[in-house]
Design a protein around this motif. Structure first.
Motif, PDB file in Angstrom:
ATOM      1  N   GLN A  18       3.347  -9.835  -6.653  1.00 60.54           N
ATOM      2  CA  GLN A  18       2.020  -9.531  -7.183  1.00 60.54           C
ATOM      3  C   GLN A  18       1.254 -10.843  -7.335  1.00 60.54           C
ATOM      4  OE1 GLN A  18       2.014  -7.317 -10.816  1.00 60.54           O
ATOM      5  NE2 GLN A  18      -0.124  -6.749 -10.586  1.00 60.54           N
ATOM      6  N   TYR A  19       0.074 -10.909  -6.698  1.00 62.00           N
ATOM      7  CA  TYR A  19      -0.762 -12.099  -6.736  1.00 62.00           C
ATOM      8  C   TYR A  19      -1.681 -12.074  -7.958  1.00 62.00           C
ATOM      9  CZ  TYR A  19       0.783 -12.763  -1.945  1.00 62.00           C
ATOM     10  OH  TYR A  19       1.558 -12.954  -0.828  1.00 62.00           O
ATOM     11  N   ASP A  20      -2.165 -13.240  -8.345  1.00 61.55           N
ATOM     12  CA  ASP A  20      -3.059 -13.360  -9.501  1.00 61.55           C
ATOM     13  C   ASP A  20      -4.375 -12.618  -9.311  1.00 61.55           C
ATOM     14  OD1 ASP A  20      -1.222 -14.930 -10.867  1.00 61.55           O
ATOM     15  OD2 ASP A  20      -2.098 -16.810 -10.156  1.00 61.55           O
ATOM     16  N   ASN A  21      -4.804 -12.435  -8.067  1.00 60.09           N
ATOM     17  CA  ASN A  21      -6.083 -11.767  -7.805  1.00 60.09           C
ATOM     18  C   ASN A  21      -5.978 -10.244  -7.805  1.00 60.09           C
ATOM     19  OD1 ASN A  21      -4.803 -11.297  -5.383  1.00 60.09           O
ATOM     20  ND2 ASN A  21      -6.275 -12.396  -4.120  1.00 60.09           N
ATOM     21  N   GLY A  22      -4.801  -9.702  -8.126  1.00 62.57           N
ATOM     22  CA  GLY A  22      -4.643  -8.252  -8.233  1.00 62.57           C
ATOM     23  C   GLY A  22      -4.046  -7.584  -7.010  1.00 62.57           C
ATOM     24  N   CYS A  24      -1.040  -6.853  -4.187  1.00 63.51           N
ATOM     25  CA  CYS A  24       0.416  -6.760  -4.205  1.00 63.51           C
ATOM     26  C   CYS A  24       0.947  -6.604  -2.786  1.00 63.51           C
ATOM     27  CB  CYS A  24       0.875  -5.542  -5.000  1.00 63.51           C
ATOM     28  SG  CYS A  24       0.374  -5.531  -6.712  1.00 63.51           S
ATOM     29  N   HIS A  39      -4.449  -3.613  -3.012  1.00 57.78           N
ATOM     30  CA  HIS A  39      -4.881  -3.953  -4.363  1.00 57.78           C
ATOM     31  C   HIS A  39      -4.149  -3.054  -5.356  1.00 57.78           C
ATOM     32  CE1 HIS A  39      -7.476  -4.643  -7.845  1.00 57.78           C
ATOM     33  NE2 HIS A  39      -7.654  -5.824  -7.274  1.00 57.78           N
ATOM     34  N   SER A  40      -3.835  -3.614  -6.504  1.00 59.23           N
ATOM     35  CA  SER A  40      -3.056  -2.869  -7.504  1.00 59.23           C
ATOM     36  C   SER A  40      -3.775  -1.616  -8.002  1.00 59.23           C
ATOM     37  CB  SER A  40      -2.705  -3.775  -8.684  1.00 59.23           C
ATOM     38  OG  SER A  40      -3.873  -4.290  -9.271  1.00 59.23           O
TER      39      SER A  40
END
Length: 51
Positions: A18-22, A24, A39-40
């Motif tokens: 999972q990336y910081d920008n939302g 995955c 996107h999450s």
């Protein structure tokens, strides 16, 4: 991050990262070679029922 199972487009996936920008990276549980970047907000998190 613990391993999470999620639903995406009606299919079961496992979250790889999972990336910081939302966003995955997710892997299809039926085909380990199918990986998607989504996107999450498009995922439904599955939780285990309480014991």
């Amino acid at each position: 991050m613990p391993t999470n199972n999620v639903l995406y487009n009606g299919r079961l996936f496992t979250v790889i990262f999972q990336y910081d920008n939302g966003f995955c990276e997710i892997r299809d549980t039926a085909n380990k070679f199918k990986v998607a970047l989504v996107h999450s907000s498009q995922l439904t998190t599955l939780t285990a029922p309480p014991n």
